[in-house]
Design an enzyme around this catalytic site. Structure first.
Site, mmCIF file in Angstrom:
data_model
loop_
_atom_site.group_PDB
_atom_site.id
_atom_site.type_symbol
_atom_site.label_atom_id
_atom_site.label_comp_id
_atom_site.label_asym_id
_atom_site.label_seq_id
_atom_site.Cartn_x
_atom_site.Cartn_y
_atom_site.Cartn_z
ATOM 1 N N SER A 99 -2.732 1.407 -4.488
ATOM 2 C CA SER A 99 -3.296 2.634 -3.931
ATOM 3 C C SER A 99 -4.707 2.889 -4.447
ATOM 4 C CB SER A 99 -2.404 3.819 -4.322
ATOM 5 O OG SER A 99 -2.914 5.021 -3.803
ATOM 6 N N ALA A 100 -5.398 3.748 -3.746
ATOM 7 C CA ALA A 100 -6.682 4.254 -4.227
ATOM 8 C C ALA A 100 -6.455 5.400 -5.204
ATOM 9 C CB ALA A 100 -7.536 4.738 -3.061
ATOM 10 N N ASP A 128 0.857 -1.173 0.000
ATOM 11 C CA ASP A 128 0.000 0.000 0.000
ATOM 12 C C ASP A 128 0.898 1.229 0.000
ATOM 13 O OD1 ASP A 128 -2.481 1.504 0.376
ATOM 14 O OD2 ASP A 128 -1.708 1.865 2.395
#
Length: 72
Positions: A45-46, A11
């Site tokens: 990641s977003a 992440d």
């Protein structure tokens, strides 16, 4: 001795980046070390791809990214 790892995912926000929202030099070193041993390193990641490209330029590695919480 062969590595037991085949790929590493991490992440970005809250994990890979430091408190200044940057990649630490030690982190960059470790990512490069993985890729030198043919172990792909994938940032997750977003974020949209444009929001991650600067991170890949810092490393630099030619590995895929997972963006938009896995939608891309």
């Amino acid at each position: 001795m062969p590595s037991r790892f085949r790929i590493v995912f991490s992440d970005v926000d809250g994990t890979l980046l430091n408190k200044n929202r940057e990649l630490a030099s030690a982190t960059i070193y470790q990512i490069r070390k993985l890729t030198e041993h043919n172990i792909p390193f994938v940032m997750v990641s977003a974020r949209m791809p444009a929001g991650m490209i600067h991170l890949y330029r810092e490393v630099p590695v030619d590995n895929p990214a997972i963006c938009y919480n896995g939608a891309l």
